[in-house]
Write an enzyme that holds these catalytic residues in place. Structure first.
Site, PDB file in Angstrom:
ATOM      1  N   THR A  98       0.871  -1.183   0.000  1.00  0.00           N
ATOM      2  CA  THR A  98       0.000   0.000   0.000  1.00  0.00           C
ATOM      3  C   THR A  98       0.904   1.227   0.000  1.00  0.00           C
ATOM      4  O   THR A  98       1.591   1.488   0.990  1.00  0.00           O
ATOM      5  CB  THR A  98      -0.899   0.018   1.245  1.00  0.00           C
ATOM      6  OG1 THR A  98      -1.649  -1.193   1.293  1.00  0.00           O
ATOM      7  CG2 THR A  98      -1.847   1.210   1.221  1.00  0.00           C
ATOM      8  N   LYS A 173      -7.833   1.390  -2.552  1.00  0.00           N
ATOM      9  CA  LYS A 173      -7.413   1.029  -1.189  1.00  0.00           C
ATOM     10  C   LYS A 173      -7.599   2.235  -0.249  1.00  0.00           C
ATOM     11  O   LYS A 173      -7.978   2.088   0.910  1.00  0.00           O
ATOM     12  CB  LYS A 173      -5.953   0.584  -1.219  1.00  0.00           C
ATOM     13  CG  LYS A 173      -5.302   0.340   0.121  1.00  0.00           C
ATOM     14  CD  LYS A 173      -5.702  -0.960   0.768  1.00  0.00           C
ATOM     15  CE  LYS A 173      -5.013  -1.129   2.116  1.00  0.00           C
ATOM     16  NZ  LYS A 173      -5.318  -2.365   2.777  1.00  0.00           N
ATOM     17  N   LYS A 241       0.003   5.030   8.565  1.00  0.00           N
ATOM     18  CA  LYS A 241       0.690   5.208   7.275  1.00  0.00           C
ATOM     19  C   LYS A 241      -0.324   5.345   6.135  1.00  0.00           C
ATOM     20  O   LYS A 241      -0.222   6.228   5.288  1.00  0.00           O
ATOM     21  CB  LYS A 241       1.599   4.001   7.000  1.00  0.00           C
ATOM     22  CG  LYS A 241       2.294   4.069   5.659  1.00  0.00           C
ATOM     23  CD  LYS A 241       2.635   2.713   5.052  1.00  0.00           C
ATOM     24  CE  LYS A 241       1.457   1.811   4.847  1.00  0.00           C
ATOM     25  NZ  LYS A 241       1.562   0.852   3.760  1.00  0.00           N
TER      26      LYS A 241
END
Ligand code: NAP
Length: 291
Positions: A98, A173, A241
């Protein structure tokens, strides 16, 4: 499916089991991990270990990456001994990390100049999905390259969707992470409020779980909070993150994404103040601190 020459770089919580599924499907697997000991279980099962990502690319037609963050992917691709040095024209690199959508598109354009396709293919489903081979995989990039590698992704993915051009997987995502983070915050704040009021959490959950307040976060995380179980699941530092990546994208888009900004600040604070390795349900431990 034909036996293929497949590479895997990044054998962490997610990458280790994913690479294992590719091996179980009978593919000719070459792996690399920065900490070499993490290759051992796959080595024992017949995988080869490359001395660098370059070695992995040179031995493979398709290479998967699953590392932590944008600079890590950049290093694996373009650093000394990186995949770009070993990859041949016609090969495909599938990045399951990701990371930034914008950087992904830049990496893809750079690799396209040497005839190599880069697909972004971030995941949901967590460590359990990786172990069971039931991950959801959202893919961005060249559609023809995607169709070629889809049977390989099926070795560890159950729901696999091509979302659009390079970066579209990462942006999908981000949608997922924005929704998840806001749900977790809502769940944690509701429970923190009930605690402050001195209420019986079990009884409160019996009422709120089945009504309009119900959610995946409430059904799955609230019982863990009641048991005092803060093991990840999905660790706080990764949620922080991922929200940082969302905010980077939002800064370019403009618009009022205030919930995302708030959750980014709170998850970052949690990760930086001793809760980094707790699951995201540990957000309640931040909210329990005196205000
Ligand atoms: P992890 O267990 O911490 O593993 C990270 C892997 O990346 C390790 O193999 C690590 O090598 C490698 N790595 C990190 N920086 C590197 C660098 N600069 N150069 C080379 N290798 C590097 O993380 P994970 O949970 O598997 O997550 C991997 C990716 O999947 C992340 O982007 C994460 O956000 C995403 N993801 C995770 C989950 C989850 O539930 N865990 C769910 C969905 C998506 P070492 O072994 O040497 O440290």
């Amino acid at each position: 499916m034909n036996r293929q020459r497949v590479g895997f770089v990044g054998l962490g919580i997610m990458g280790g089991p994913m690479a294992g599924h590719l091996l179980s499907a009978g593919h000719d697997l070459t792996v690399f991990n920065r900490t070499p000991a993490r290759c051992d279980p796959l080595l024992e099962r017949g995988a080869r270990v490359g001395a660098s990502p370059r070695d992995v690319a040179a031995a493979s037609d398709v290479v998967f990456i699953c590392v932590s963050d944008t600079p890590d992917v950049e290093g694996v691709l373009f650093g000394p001994g990186g995949l770009a040095e070993g990859a041949t024209a016609g090969s495909v690199i599938v990045d399951c990390s990701t990371i930034s959508a914008e950087a992904t598109a830049q990496f893809a354009a750079r690799l396209a100049r040497q005839g190599v396709a880069l697909l972004d293919a971030p995941l949901t489903g967590g460590d359990i999905g990786a172990r069971n081979g039931t991950l959801t995989v959202m893919v961005g990039g060249d559609a023809e390259a995607f169709e070629r590698v889809r049977p390989l992704i099926e070795c560890f993915g159950k729901r696999i969707l091509h979302m659009g051009p390079s970066g579209a997987g990462q942006r999908t995502k981000m949608v997922n992470q924005i929704i998840c983070a806001l749900n977790v915050l809502g769940m944690a704040e509701g429970l923190a409020f009930a605690e402050r009021c001195g209420m019986d959490l079990d009884k409160v959950l019996q009422v709120v779980t089945s009504g309009a307040a119900g959610s995946w976060a409430l059904a799955n995380y609230a019982p863990r909070i009641v048991r005092g179980d803060y093991a990840p699941g999905f660790p706080m530092h990764l949620q922080a993150k991922d929200l940082r990546l969302c905010l980077e994208e939002i800064r370019k888009l403009g618009g009022r994404f205030e919930g995302t900004a708030l959750t980014e600040r709170l998850f970052r604070e949690a990760a930086e103040s001793g809760l980094a390795d707790q699951g995201t349900q540990g957000m309640i431990n931040l909210l329990r601190r005196p205000g």
